[in-house]
Structure formats: C-alpha cells, structure tokens
Motif scaffolding. Structure first.
Motif, PDB file in Angstrom:
ATOM      1  N   MET A  82       0.798  -1.248   0.042  1.00 18.19           N
ATOM      2  CA  MET A  82      -0.116  -0.067  -0.069  1.00 18.19           C
ATOM      3  C   MET A  82       0.855   1.402  -0.083  1.00 18.19           C
ATOM      4  O   MET A  82       0.391   2.292  -0.429  1.00 18.19           O
ATOM      5  N   ASP A  83       2.266   1.107   0.724  1.00 14.73           N
ATOM      6  CA  ASP A  83       2.897   2.354   0.757  1.00 14.73           C
ATOM      7  C   ASP A  83       3.967   2.184  -0.603  1.00 14.73           C
ATOM      8  O   ASP A  83       4.950   2.567  -0.186  1.00 14.73           O
ATOM      9  N   PRO A 149      -0.161   5.756   2.329  1.00 17.39           N
ATOM     10  CA  PRO A 149      -1.785   5.063   2.224  1.00 17.39           C
ATOM     11  C   PRO A 149      -2.821   6.054   3.206  1.00 17.39           C
ATOM     12  O   PRO A 149      -2.453   6.500   4.276  1.00 17.39           O
TER      13      PRO A 149
END
Length: 152
Positions: A82-83, A149
């Motif tokens: 997600m990051d 995120p």
C-alpha cells in the motif's frame, strides 16, 4: 539511476515480465560485505507469497548464471504494498492526486524530505504540493519516494 541498477533492471525485468508480472522496481542496497537486492513485482490481481516465491526461484537461477553482483547479497522479492515505492515518471504520473513522501539525495531549498500531495509530473520533474506551495523535484535527485496510504 546507477549503472549497477540499470544492469540489474535490464537483466531481471524481462524475466519478471515473462512470468506474467510487472517489474515495479528494483532496489540494490550495498551494505559493505553483504548487500540486499529487492525486486518489487505487481499484478492486476494482486501478489501472493506464492507469486514472490515463483519469481524468486527464476531470478535466482538467472543471477547464478549471469553473476552481476560479486559480493554476498540477499535476494528479496516483494509486492509494492500500500505504501508502494515510486521509481519512474510514469508511476508518479499514475499516482497523481495521492499523498507522497519523497526523500532527496541532497537538499533542495534547504530540505531533503517532502510530504504532500502529488500533483503529477512536468518534463523530468515530480510536482509535490505542500501547504499551497508547489515544489518541482527533479526525478534524478529523488533517493526514495513512497505513497502515503489513506485509510479513510
């Protein structure tokens, strides 16, 4: 991008893509006598541990034969997550409108760390907006960049 990184990208990206994955990016962290080679893979359906294992096996074989890294190293195959790290202008452009954290190799306007809204790209620069001010950061000056995120 360093010549070692370019060499590894040219060697490994076609192997990853032949297996049906996107080679999202490669990091080579030289840490004295032991280094880390991290290859990020992506797929529209997501990445599972089995995918990382499959790609790792293939890349290990290619690396053993071609031997592009003379020192001891660890190979790590991972999803961007997600990051996700951003490596190319196309990746920055595709994630315009998201929050990013950018670290530069050397200070720009007195700072190395920037966190703000990714506005997009202009020529060879990444546009990041922080508190109403737009910063044009040259892609070649970026050491590391990641999506921040949002869990809203």
């Amino acid at each position: 991008m360093s010549s070692k990184l370019e060499q590894l990208q040219a060697l490994l990206a076609p192997v990853v893509e032949a297996l049906g994955y996107v080679c999202w990016g490669i990091e080579f962290l030289s840490q004295g006598r032991h280094s880390l080679l991290r290859v990020y893979i992506d797929h529209p359906n997501g990445i599972l541990v089995d995918d990382c294992e499959k790609v790792s096996r293939q890349l290990s074989g290619v690396l053993d034969v071609e031997d592009p890294i003379s020192a001891d190293y660890t190979l790590e195959v991972s999803s961007p997550g997600m990051d996700r790290p951003l490596f190319t202008l196309d990746q920055f452009a595709a994630h315009a409108g998201e929050q990013v954290k950018v670290k530069l190799r050397s200070p720009f306007e007195g700072r190395r760390n920037f966190q703000g809204l990714l506005r997009g790209v202009e020529d060879q620069e990444v546009v990041v907006q922080i508190d109403g001010h737009e910063y044009l950061l040259p892609i070649d000056a970026i050491d590391k960049a990641n999506i921040v995120p949002s869990f809203e």
